[in-house]
Design an enzyme around this catalytic site. Structure first.
Site, short mmCIF file in Angstrom:
data_model
loop_
_atom_site.label_atom_id
_atom_site.label_comp_id
_atom_site.label_asym_id
_atom_site.label_seq_id
_atom_site.Cartn_x
_atom_site.Cartn_y
_atom_site.Cartn_z
N GLY A 106 -59.45 -20.16 43.52
CA GLY A 106 -60.39 -19.28 42.86
C GLY A 106 -59.68 -18.13 42.17
N CYS A 107 -60.34 -17.56 41.18
CA CYS A 107 -59.73 -16.47 40.41
C CYS A 107 -59.57 -15.21 41.25
CB CYS A 107 -60.56 -16.19 39.16
SG CYS A 107 -62.34 -16.02 39.43
N PHE A 108 -60.62 -14.81 41.97
CA PHE A 108 -60.49 -13.65 42.85
C PHE A 108 -59.44 -13.91 43.93
CE2 PHE A 108 -65.04 -12.80 41.58
CZ PHE A 108 -64.81 -11.57 40.97
N SER A 109 -59.48 -15.11 44.49
CA SER A 109 -58.55 -15.45 45.58
C SER A 109 -57.10 -15.31 45.13
CB SER A 109 -58.81 -16.87 46.05
OG SER A 109 -60.17 -17.06 46.36
N SER A 160 -55.92 -13.37 42.88
CA SER A 160 -55.59 -11.95 42.69
C SER A 160 -55.34 -11.22 44.00
CB SER A 160 -56.70 -11.24 41.91
OG SER A 160 -57.84 -11.00 42.72
#
EC number: 1.2.1.38
Length: 338
Positions: A147-150, A152
């Site tokens: 995931g994108c948040f993950s 980061s």
């Protein structure tokens, strides 16, 4: 050269994949699908994307990918069944959904709100953060793109190296995302740009699907005993980009130069940039790139880490291409750096 089939090429991430593939010559996109766009050509739908062959969108069920590597940029419920189908047919698969990331079926079904009928394929998937799992990715036939948040959050914590062992098992993450990182394709969803213009709000508080993903992979790589993760995403009135503020606490104040630790940990990483101060980390520096920018500041035993990435590139399509390059033996930076 690898032949690539992209299922779901008409969405936001699919378009980004097409843009990236159009900028390199070693991989060839041979099939693209979109049930809504079937019959249309790339140039009709995305005139800014230029391929030697003006491919035509087909329906998902109408393609036979032959020997190609299959990229799934489709809804979660479609990936559940599609990934095993292509794997069983002998294809390498990269799945950009979240349904093959978590190893606890109960948690996965709770956060993704579906019944996972192919959970036996979970252990076959390699979690696709190249900076952490590079060796496994080189030999993988099934990659679950993070995931994108993950990305980061997990990657900056991983770069702390041995200091991770001294972290207390409580992580507070405050992330801000553009609308393309929060389901921005549906006009009436509340995530469209018209809904967020001159506005700012939190969403999916204590219920976002990337929270257990962060917890699982920080635990597996850091040895923290089942860390508590308090993750709050916010919606920015911009199109692309994620900026995450991560608050960590150590058992005792570390004496090392933490910026130097980050620099040494990422010395040979082409897409990690360590900045001197957290105030230098900003969206404009990473938009339309595969870079992850990181910095931090410490006060006694409290550490604040700030990271930024483009959710459509390093948070999705760019990281997928990075993984494809590793899986096929191509140069890892192919299509991602000039």
């Amino acid at each position: 050269m690898a032949e690539i089939s992209i299922l779901g090429a008409g969405g936001l991430t699919g378009k980004e994949l097409l843009l990236l593939f159009s900028r390199q010559k070693e991989h060839e996109v041979v099939h693209i699908t979109s049930d809504k766009l079937a019959g249309k050509t790339i140039s009709e739908v995305f005139p800014e994307v230029s391929f030697p062959k003006n491919l035509v969108f087909k329906k998902h069920e109408d393609i036979v990918p032959l020997k190609s590597l299959v990229v799934l940029a489709v809804p979660n419920e479609v990936s559940v069944e599609s990934a095993p189908k292509f794997l069983d047919a002998g294809h390498k698969v990269i799945d950009l959904s979240g349904v093959y990331r978590l190893h606890n079926q109960e948690i996965l079904e709770k956060y993704y709100k579906l019944k996972h009928t192919r959970f036996n394929y979970i252990n076959r998937a390699v979690f696709g953060i190249p900076e952490i799992f590079r060796d496994q990715l080189k030999n993988a036939d099934f990659v679950s793109n993070p995931g994108c948040f993950s990305t980061s959050v997990i990657l900056p914590i991983f770069l702390l190296g041995q200091l991770r062992k001294n972290l207390r098992p409580r992580i507070i993450v405050d992330s801000k995302s553009g609308v393309s990182g929060a389901g921005g394709r549906t006009e009436d969803s509340g995530y469209s740009y018209t809904s967020v213009y001159e506005n700012f709000r939190a969403y999916k508080i204590l219920s976002h699907q990337h929270e257990p993903e962060i917890r699982e992979y920080v635990y597996s790589k850091s040895g923290l005993s089942d860390p508590e993760v308090i993750f709050t995403p916010h919606l920015l009135p911009v199109y692309r980009g994620i900026l995450s503020t991560i608050v960590l606490e150590f058992d005792s104040e570390p004496e090392q130069d933490l910026i130097s630790i980050l620099e040494n940990s990422s010395l040979n990483e082409p897409f990690i940039r360590i900045l001197k101060t957290p105030e230098e980390v900003e969206l404009k520096k990473v938009q339309h790139t595969n870079f992850l920018d990181i910095s931090l500041r410490k006060r006694e035993n409290t550490l604040v880490v700030v990271s930024a990435l483009d959710n459509l590139v390093k948070g999705a399509a760019g990281q997928a291409l990075q993984n494809i390059n590793l899986m096929t033996g191509a140069k890892e930076t192919l299509g991602l750096l000039p």
